[in-house]
Design a protein around this motif. Sequence first.
Motif, PDB file in Angstrom:
ATOM      1  N   ALA A 130       8.125   0.203   8.426  1.00  0.00           N
ATOM      2  CA  ALA A 130       6.655   0.603   7.524  1.00  0.00           C
ATOM      3  C   ALA A 130       7.374   1.909   7.374  1.00  0.00           C
ATOM      4  O   ALA A 130       6.957   2.686   6.385  1.00  0.00           O
ATOM      5  CB  ALA A 130       5.695   0.203   7.901  1.00  0.00           C
ATOM      6  N   TYR A 131       7.741   2.783   8.317  1.00  0.00           N
ATOM      7  CA  TYR A 131       7.917   3.814   8.178  1.00  0.00           C
ATOM      8  C   TYR A 131       8.997   4.992   7.439  1.00  0.00           C
ATOM      9  O   TYR A 131       8.590   5.378   6.769  1.00  0.00           O
ATOM     10  CB  TYR A 131       7.166   5.070   9.835  1.00  0.00           C
ATOM     11  CG  TYR A 131       7.681   6.602   9.598  1.00  0.00           C
ATOM     12  CD1 TYR A 131       6.843   7.862   9.091  1.00  0.00           C
ATOM     13  CD2 TYR A 131       8.702   7.380  10.006  1.00  0.00           C
ATOM     14  CE1 TYR A 131       7.771   9.139   9.675  1.00  0.00           C
ATOM     15  CE2 TYR A 131       8.866   8.434   9.895  1.00  0.00           C
ATOM     16  CZ  TYR A 131       8.219   9.209   9.439  1.00  0.00           C
ATOM     17  OH  TYR A 131       8.723  10.621   9.283  1.00  0.00           O
ATOM     18  N   PHE A 132       9.650   4.202   8.210  1.00  0.00           N
ATOM     19  CA  PHE A 132      10.758   4.075   7.371  1.00  0.00           C
ATOM     20  C   PHE A 132      10.652   3.418   5.712  1.00  0.00           C
ATOM     21  O   PHE A 132      12.038   4.207   5.095  1.00  0.00           O
ATOM     22  CB  PHE A 132      12.204   3.657   7.815  1.00  0.00           C
ATOM     23  CG  PHE A 132      13.603   3.616   7.739  1.00  0.00           C
ATOM     24  CD1 PHE A 132      14.378   4.763   8.411  1.00  0.00           C
ATOM     25  CD2 PHE A 132      14.555   2.831   7.064  1.00  0.00           C
ATOM     26  CE1 PHE A 132      15.419   4.955   7.666  1.00  0.00           C
ATOM     27  CE2 PHE A 132      15.289   2.881   6.282  1.00  0.00           C
ATOM     28  CZ  PHE A 132      16.172   4.377   7.127  1.00  0.00           C
ATOM     29  N   LEU A 133      10.292   2.434   4.951  1.00  0.00           N
ATOM     30  CA  LEU A 133      10.075   2.609   3.921  1.00  0.00           C
ATOM     31  C   LEU A 133       9.630   2.869   3.353  1.00  0.00           C
ATOM     32  O   LEU A 133       9.789   2.969   1.965  1.00  0.00           O
ATOM     33  CB  LEU A 133      10.409   1.035   4.187  1.00  0.00           C
ATOM     34  CG  LEU A 133      11.778  -0.101   4.935  1.00  0.00           C
ATOM     35  CD1 LEU A 133      11.488  -1.684   4.896  1.00  0.00           C
ATOM     36  CD2 LEU A 133      12.874   0.083   4.584  1.00  0.00           C
ATOM     37  N   GLY A 134       8.976   3.274   3.429  1.00  0.00           N
ATOM     38  CA  GLY A 134       8.173   4.522   2.849  1.00  0.00           C
ATOM     39  C   GLY A 134       6.472   3.375   2.258  1.00  0.00           C
ATOM     40  O   GLY A 134       5.665   3.976   1.903  1.00  0.00           O
ATOM     41  N   VAL A 135       5.392   3.030   3.809  1.00  0.00           N
ATOM     42  CA  VAL A 135       4.842   1.854   3.304  1.00  0.00           C
ATOM     43  C   VAL A 135       3.423   3.371   3.329  1.00  0.00           C
ATOM     44  O   VAL A 135       3.670   4.797   3.884  1.00  0.00           O
ATOM     45  CB  VAL A 135       4.527   1.088   4.743  1.00  0.00           C
ATOM     46  CG1 VAL A 135       2.653   0.827   4.033  1.00  0.00           C
ATOM     47  CG2 VAL A 135       5.120   0.361   4.217  1.00  0.00           C
ATOM     48  N   ASP A 136       2.577   3.473   2.489  1.00  0.00           N
ATOM     49  CA  ASP A 136       1.945   4.231   2.582  1.00  0.00           C
ATOM     50  C   ASP A 136      -0.182   4.400   3.388  1.00  0.00           C
ATOM     51  O   ASP A 136      -0.505   5.482   4.077  1.00  0.00           O
ATOM     52  CB  ASP A 136       0.980   4.701   1.242  1.00  0.00           C
ATOM     53  CG  ASP A 136       1.631   4.310   0.316  1.00  0.00           C
ATOM     54  OD1 ASP A 136       1.964   5.548  -0.214  1.00  0.00           O
ATOM     55  OD2 ASP A 136       2.492   3.647  -0.646  1.00  0.00           O
ATOM     56  N   ARG A 137       0.543   3.335   3.750  1.00  0.00           N
ATOM     57  CA  ARG A 137      -0.849   3.580   4.515  1.00  0.00           C
ATOM     58  C   ARG A 137      -0.750   1.671   5.679  1.00  0.00           C
ATOM     59  O   ARG A 137       0.001   0.515   5.037  1.00  0.00           O
ATOM     60  CB  ARG A 137      -2.177   3.206   4.588  1.00  0.00           C
ATOM     61  CG  ARG A 137      -3.508   2.835   6.205  1.00  0.00           C
ATOM     62  CD  ARG A 137      -4.924   2.904   5.217  1.00  0.00           C
ATOM     63  NE  ARG A 137      -4.778   3.936   5.308  1.00  0.00           N
ATOM     64  CZ  ARG A 137      -6.389   4.729   4.841  1.00  0.00           C
ATOM     65  NH1 ARG A 137      -7.577   3.750   4.020  1.00  0.00           N
ATOM     66  NH2 ARG A 137      -6.762   6.097   3.718  1.00  0.00           N
ATOM     67  N   VAL A 138      -0.848   1.606   7.125  1.00  0.00           N
ATOM     68  CA  VAL A 138      -0.693   0.522   7.875  1.00  0.00           C
ATOM     69  C   VAL A 138      -1.938   0.454   8.942  1.00  0.00           C
ATOM     70  O   VAL A 138      -2.630   1.405   9.620  1.00  0.00           O
ATOM     71  CB  VAL A 138       0.181   0.801   9.340  1.00  0.00           C
ATOM     72  CG1 VAL A 138      -0.089  -0.492  10.110  1.00  0.00           C
ATOM     73  CG2 VAL A 138       1.304   1.331   8.450  1.00  0.00           C
ATOM     74  N   ALA A 139      -2.865  -0.819   8.286  1.00  0.00           N
ATOM     75  CA  ALA A 139      -4.136  -1.199   8.491  1.00  0.00           C
ATOM     76  C   ALA A 139      -3.937  -2.151   9.704  1.00  0.00           C
ATOM     77  O   ALA A 139      -3.323  -3.477   9.254  1.00  0.00           O
ATOM     78  CB  ALA A 139      -4.980  -1.007   7.213  1.00  0.00           C
ATOM     79  N   SER A 140      -4.823  -2.452  10.667  1.00  0.00           N
ATOM     80  CA  SER A 140      -4.619  -3.503  10.998  1.00  0.00           C
ATOM     81  C   SER A 140      -6.306  -4.156  12.377  1.00  0.00           C
ATOM     82  O   SER A 140      -7.069  -3.257  12.283  1.00  0.00           O
ATOM     83  CB  SER A 140      -4.073  -2.771  12.740  1.00  0.00           C
ATOM     84  OG  SER A 140      -3.874  -4.543  13.354  1.00  0.00           O
ATOM     85  N   SER A 141      -6.421  -5.611  12.289  1.00  0.00           N
ATOM     86  CA  SER A 141      -7.340  -5.554  12.576  1.00  0.00           C
ATOM     87  C   SER A 141      -7.519  -5.211  14.388  1.00  0.00           C
ATOM     88  O   SER A 141      -6.934  -5.143  14.843  1.00  0.00           O
ATOM     89  CB  SER A 141      -7.972  -6.985  12.512  1.00  0.00           C
ATOM     90  OG  SER A 141      -7.174  -7.904  13.765  1.00  0.00           O
ATOM     91  N   LEU A 142      -9.010  -4.611  13.874  1.00  0.00           N
ATOM     92  CA  LEU A 142      -9.182  -4.602  15.879  1.00  0.00           C
ATOM     93  C   LEU A 142      -9.821  -6.022  16.754  1.00  0.00           C
ATOM     94  O   LEU A 142      -9.318  -5.630  18.185  1.00  0.00           O
ATOM     95  CB  LEU A 142     -10.888  -3.652  15.970  1.00  0.00           C
ATOM     96  CG  LEU A 142     -10.411  -2.562  15.151  1.00  0.00           C
ATOM     97  CD1 LEU A 142     -11.891  -1.814  15.060  1.00  0.00           C
ATOM     98  CD2 LEU A 142      -9.416  -1.394  15.836  1.00  0.00           C
ATOM     99  N   ARG A 143      -9.598  -6.962  16.454  1.00  0.00           N
ATOM    100  CA  ARG A 143      -9.236  -8.443  17.365  1.00  0.00           C
ATOM    101  C   ARG A 143      -8.344  -9.076  17.101  1.00  0.00           C
ATOM    102  O   ARG A 143      -8.028  -9.115  16.337  1.00  0.00           O
ATOM    103  CB  ARG A 143     -10.974  -9.008  16.181  1.00  0.00           C
ATOM    104  CG  ARG A 143     -11.253 -10.174  16.913  1.00  0.00           C
ATOM    105  CD  ARG A 143     -12.056 -11.297  16.688  1.00  0.00           C
ATOM    106  NE  ARG A 143     -11.653 -11.391  14.931  1.00  0.00           N
ATOM    107  CZ  ARG A 143     -12.435 -12.083  14.395  1.00  0.00           C
ATOM    108  NH1 ARG A 143     -13.597 -12.412  14.762  1.00  0.00           N
ATOM    109  NH2 ARG A 143     -12.395 -12.153  12.765  1.00  0.00           N
ATOM    110  N   SER A 144      -8.657  -9.279  18.635  1.00  0.00           N
ATOM    111  CA  SER A 144      -7.495 -10.120  19.235  1.00  0.00           C
ATOM    112  C   SER A 144      -5.668  -9.237  18.871  1.00  0.00           C
ATOM    113  O   SER A 144      -5.135  -9.675  18.097  1.00  0.00           O
ATOM    114  CB  SER A 144      -7.238 -11.542  18.286  1.00  0.00           C
ATOM    115  OG  SER A 144      -8.699 -12.525  19.058  1.00  0.00           O
ATOM    116  N   SER A 145      -5.695  -8.154  18.395  1.00  0.00           N
ATOM    117  CA  SER A 145      -4.439  -7.103  18.502  1.00  0.00           C
ATOM    118  C   SER A 145      -3.832  -6.128  20.003  1.00  0.00           C
ATOM    119  O   SER A 145      -4.830  -6.234  20.102  1.00  0.00           O
ATOM    120  CB  SER A 145      -4.546  -6.078  17.224  1.00  0.00           C
ATOM    121  OG  SER A 145      -5.370  -6.852  16.149  1.00  0.00           O
TER     122      SER A 145
END
Length: 396
Positions: free
Chosen positions: A254-269
């Motif tokens: 994601a960082y290499f390709l240029g994603v603007d933001r990474v979001a994740s669920s706090l549950r089961s992660s």
Amino acid sequence: MWIFSVLHQHKLLSVWTRSLQKPGLISRVGSQFASYHFTATLLCPEDSTALKRRRRVSIASSVQRKPVASDGWQHRERSGQSKAWKNDIPVLQKPNQRRAEDNRVSSELRKLCMEDFPADRERQLKQKSTPDSKAENYEIVFGIAPCVLALTQGRRKAHKLFVKDGEASLRASMLKVCEEAHRRGVQIHRVSKKDLDKMSSGRVHQGVCLQASPLRYLTENSDSAPKRNNDTPLWLVLEGIQDPMNLGAILRSAYFLGVDRVASSLRSSCPLSPVVSKASSGVMEVIGVYGYKNLEDMLRSKVEQGWQVVGTVGAEAEQSNIPVTQCSDFQMTKPTLLLMGGEGEGLSKELLSLCQTLLTIPAGRELFPGIESLNVSVATGILLHSLLSSRRSTRR
């Protein structure tokens, strides 16, 4: 008569002195000197001191020239000599007393001269060169890239840096880590590979570990990441990614390709652990990962703002009312949220119901049953590259 007696005694003295050189007469030395000492003192008191000096010289020379004998003979000789010379030997320090004084002096010298002995100083440092067990708010980051980026980005509070002792510490990459730590006032300790293995739980540490505060998921209120001016931003939304190796690989792509933001669920992660940082080659120290307790609310909010929600399914997914499109045919023309589900189960039904389009990756051959899917990190990289490539093409 008195003069004759003295001359006679001197003559006897010279004769006895020469007789000491004979092995057969050495055994009688103690008794002869004992009797001569007694006689000379009585007959000539004023010359007794001079005679004592001569006797000591003659005895010393005779002892130096005597042949090697058995242990029993030496014991008898020392016993006889000790009785005869008991009153003439000067008073010396007792062995125990001298040994105690030597130990006392040695300890003082070791204390005063510790700076002159690097090995001793290094041993003392190694005893203290362990992670602070009382520091519950610290964790061990391992690996060259994670440690360098953890120091330079300033998102963690660094406590101690541990580097492998030996020639490995002279590598350019290792020197860079030490330079960054020294610049920020972080303590640097040289430890053994065994200690580093223990700190990193046997993982690949590349000869360096950093004790630092942990990283947490960001929230909307703690948004400190720089804003990117994109007309069509792309957010990557992760649900239930539990494998830290997969999460690290996803962050790196994601960082290499240029994603603007990474979001994740706090549950089961999985948390943002040092394993994730190492798997991402330190990208986790740079890119901010946002955590949400309820992804559904966030997605609905973005849909109201004009964003599109794109999900993912396998090639043999069940039929649904949501259109399925190959990733190579999809054109990204407005702000997009790409949803990726966890290993095995994929996206939940709640999130699938919010998707407007489902993307799939076509296979290049006929697949055997059981291996018709991709690893989630690999699939994420392919989909991100396809979407971001289409975004660039629409801008031309």
